[in-house]
Write an enzyme that holds these catalytic residues in place. Structure first.
Site, mmCIF file in Angstrom:
data_model
loop_
_atom_site.group_PDB
_atom_site.id
_atom_site.type_symbol
_atom_site.label_atom_id
_atom_site.label_comp_id
_atom_site.label_asym_id
_atom_site.label_seq_id
_atom_site.Cartn_x
_atom_site.Cartn_y
_atom_site.Cartn_z
ATOM 1 N N LYS A 38 -13.900 -30.599 -29.704
ATOM 2 C CA LYS A 38 -14.647 -30.198 -30.901
ATOM 3 C C LYS A 38 -14.776 -31.414 -31.790
ATOM 4 O O LYS A 38 -13.926 -32.317 -31.743
ATOM 5 C CB LYS A 38 -13.876 -29.105 -31.653
ATOM 6 N N ASP A 90 -22.607 -26.383 -33.875
ATOM 7 C CA ASP A 90 -21.700 -25.387 -34.457
ATOM 8 C C ASP A 90 -22.251 -25.189 -35.879
ATOM 9 O O ASP A 90 -23.435 -25.488 -36.112
ATOM 10 C CB ASP A 90 -20.245 -25.900 -34.439
ATOM 11 N N PHE A 93 -25.373 -15.387 -41.660
ATOM 12 C CA PHE A 93 -26.823 -15.201 -41.483
ATOM 13 C C PHE A 93 -27.401 -16.367 -40.699
ATOM 14 O O PHE A 93 -28.574 -16.688 -40.777
ATOM 15 C CB PHE A 93 -27.526 -15.025 -42.834
ATOM 16 N N ASN A 111 -27.290 -18.686 -36.817
ATOM 17 C CA ASN A 111 -27.708 -18.513 -35.438
ATOM 18 C C ASN A 111 -26.964 -17.392 -34.700
ATOM 19 O O ASN A 111 -27.575 -16.602 -33.970
ATOM 20 C CB ASN A 111 -27.485 -19.897 -34.800
ATOM 21 N N TRP A 118 -28.035 -13.979 -36.124
ATOM 22 C CA TRP A 118 -29.428 -13.724 -35.692
ATOM 23 C C TRP A 118 -29.477 -13.210 -34.247
ATOM 24 O O TRP A 118 -30.117 -12.201 -33.949
ATOM 25 C CB TRP A 118 -30.239 -15.026 -35.861
#
Ligand code: 2IT
Length: 461
Positions: free
Chosen positions: A126, A166, A238, A240, A243
Site C-alpha cells: 500500500k 484508493d 459517495f 467509487n 457508486w
C-alpha cells in the site's frame, strides 16, 4: 485475552510506537488465527506471525511540487511493500490529508490477507501521500502526481510492485502517474491498475469493489434464506465504492437510502437510483468532498456532521473509510432491526463495533467483502500480460466466481454451529496461503562468512 496474544501485541506496540491503526489491524488478525497458529508448530518455529507483521520494505520520500500560484509545496510519499510471498506487491495508493505510516501499514497488512483470499497471485502493499486533492486544480494534481512518480518509479514494476487507486486516487490520477512512469522508463507495461480502457485498463475495474461487495452480501443473505431484493440498505461514502455498490443493489432490486461525506449524510427515502447514482460521479469530480449538494439537487434530507447508521435498515454497507462505524453505531443498527453488516471499507468498523456486531448479527470484514476491487486489478494484470482485453461478461463472471470462493473460504474456516464467524474465516483463510508460501520460500539462513571459511579449510568440518 490469552497471555501469549497479549505479549505479542505488547511487543509489537513497543517496536512500533504510536501506530494505533496498524496495531488494531494486527490485533484482529492475531486473535483470529492464534488457535490455528498454535496448533502448527512449524509456523511457530519459523516465527511466521512475527515475520508477517514486519513489512518487507518501507519507502518514504519527499514529494516537492509547485502550486498554481507558483509556491513550492512539500508532501510526504510512501510505499509499504508488505509481503511478496504470493506475488508482486499489490495494493492501492491513497492521497488524503489523514495519511500516515500507521494507516498505510494497516492497509498493507490487510491487503496481504485480502489478496490471498482472491485466489490470484498477488502479494500485499500500500502507498500514498498526505497530499489532499480536496480543492486542488487539475494541473496541481498533475504536477503532484508527476513528482510523486519521479521517486516511486524506481521501486515498482509489473513484476515487482503494482500500485492502483484508493481514496483520492482515481482514473485521472492513475493517468498522470502512468504517463510519468512511461516517460521515465520508456516502457509501456502493466505497472499500475485502474488504467483507462483505451490504454490497458480492464472493463468493470471502476465498479469492481462495489459489485464484489454486493455479490458477497448476496452470498451472506442466501446462506440465511434471504436476498438483496426488497431490502432497505444504508451505504456510507459517495465515492467509487459507494457508486458501484449502489448501482448493483439497484440492479438486484434493493433500495439504498443513504450516502455520506465528511460534512454529514443524505437520507433519501425514495432510494438513490437512476440519475441520482450518476450524480455521485459529478459530485466527486468537483473535488470539494461534500455530499450536501445532493440534498438541494434532489430534495432529500441532509443531516450535518453525522454518520448514516441511525437510519433503520435491513442491511448496512459501510463504503467510506476506516473506523467509520463504532460500538454505539453498531448498537443503534441492531436496535433498529439491522440483520447484517457487510463492510466494504477497509477496517470500517472499530474493534468495539466488530465485537458487538459479530455477537448479534452477521458481520463480514472489509478484507473479504471489498476484495473484488483488487481481484479485478489482478485480472487487469493478467490481461496486460496477455496483451489482450476480456469482454465485460468475461470479467464479471470471474469476479462473481472469486467472490463466491472468498465466501466459501470464510465459511470453511469460520463455521461455528449455525453461524459463520466471517472475521475468523477471512483471517485464517487469508493467513494459511501466505504462511505456507513463506515456509516454502524460506528465509536466508546461510552464514556467508562461515561457508567461505569451511570452503577454504574443509578439514575443520
Ligand atoms: O483496498 C483495496 O483493495 C484497493 N484500494 C484496491 C487495490 C488494488 O490494487 O486494486
Amino acid at each position: 485475552m490469552n497471555a501469549d496474544i497479549n505479549k505479542f501485541i505488547v511487543d509489537l506496540e513497543k517496536r512500533t510506537p504510536g501506530e494505533s491503526e496498524f496495531h488494531q489491524a494486527v490485533e484482529e488478525v492475531i486473535i483470529s488465527v492464534w488457535d490455528y497458529y498454535s496448533k502448527n508448530p512449524r509456523y511457530i518455529k519459523a516465527k511466521i506471525l512475527e515475520r508477517m507483521v514486519e513489512p518487507e520494505r518501507v519507502i518514504m520520500f519527499r514529494v516537492p511540487w509547485v502550486d498554481d500560484r507558483g509556491d513550492v509545496q512539500i508532501n510526504r510519499g510512501y510505499r509499504v511493500e508488505f509481503n511478496s510471498a504470493l506475488g508482486p506487491y499489490k495494493g492501492g495508493l491513497r492521497f488524503h490529508a489523514s495519511v500516515t505510516l500507521s494507516i498505510l501499514k494497516f492497509l498493507g497488512f490487510e491487503q496481504t490477507f485480502k489478496n490471498s483470499l482472491t485466489t490470484l497471485p498477488m502479494g500485499g502493499g500500500k502507498g500514498g501521500s498526505d497530499f489532499s486533492p480536496k480543492g486542488k486544480t487539475d494541473s496541481e494534481i498533475m504536477r503532484f502526481c508527476q513528482s510523486f512518480m519521479s521517486e516511486l518509479y524506481r521501486h515498482i514494476g509489473p513484476n515487482t510492485d503494482v500500485p492502483a487507486g484508493d481514496i483520492g486516487v482515481g482514473g485521472r490520477e492513475i493517468g498522470y502517474l502512468f504517463g510519468q512512469y512511461k516517460r521515465l522508463k520508456n516502457e509501456f507495461t502493466g505497472v499500475l491498475t485502474g488504467k483507462g480502457l483505451a490504454w490497458g485498463g480492464s472493463l468493470i475495474r471502476p465498479e469492481a469493489t462495489g459489485f464484489g461487495a454486493v455479490y458477497f452480501a448476496q452470498h451472506m443473505l442466501h446462506r440465511i434464506g434471504k436476498d438483496i431484493e426488497g431490502q432497505t440498505i444504508s451505504v456510507s461514502g459517495f465515492g467509487n465504492v459507494a457508486w458501484g455498490t449502489i448501482t448493483k443493489i439497484n440492479e438486484l432490486g434493493g433500495k439504498v437510502v443513504t450516502i455520506s461525506g465528511p460534512d454529514g449524510y443524505i437520507y433519501d427515502a425514495d432510494g438513490i437510483k437512476g440519475d441520482k447514482v450518476e450524480y455521485l460521479l459529478e459530485l466527486r469530480a468537483t473535488n470539494n468532498d461534500i455530499v450536501q449538494p445532493y440534498a438541494q439537487e434532489f430534495g432529500a434530507k441532509f443531516i450535518s456532521g453525522k454518520h448514516p447508521w441511525e437510519i433503520p435498515v435491513n442491511l448496512a454497507i459501510p463504503c467510506a473509510t476506516e473506523n467509520e462505524l463504532n460500538a454505539e453505531d453498531a448498537k443503534e443498527l441492531i436496535k433498529n432491526g439491522c440483520k447484517m453488516v457487510a463492510e466494504a471499507s477497509n477496517m470500517g468498523c472499530t474493534a468495539g463495533a466488530v465485537e458487538i456486531l459479530s455477537e448479534h448479527i452477521d458481520y463480514a470484514p472489509g478484507k473479504a467483502v471489498n476484495a473484488g476491487g483488487v481481484a479485478v486489478s489482478g485480472l487487469e494484470m493478467s490481461q496486460n500480460s496477455m496483451r489482450y482485453n476480456w469482454l465485460r461478461e468475461e470479467v464479471d463472471i470471474r469476479l462473481k466466481h472469486i467472490m463466491k470462493e472468498i465466501h466459501e473460504t470464510c465459511v470453511t474456516y469460520g463455521k461455528d454451529g449455525n453461524k459463520v464467524d466471517y472475521v475468523k474465516g477471512a483471517n485464517i483463510g487469508g493467513f494459511v496461503k501466505v504462511a505456507d508460501a513463506m515456509l516454502a520460500q524460506e528465509l536466508c539462513k546461510s552464514n556467508h562468512k562461515y561457508r567461505l571459511y569451511i570452503f577454504i579449510y574443509p578439514e575443520i568440518q
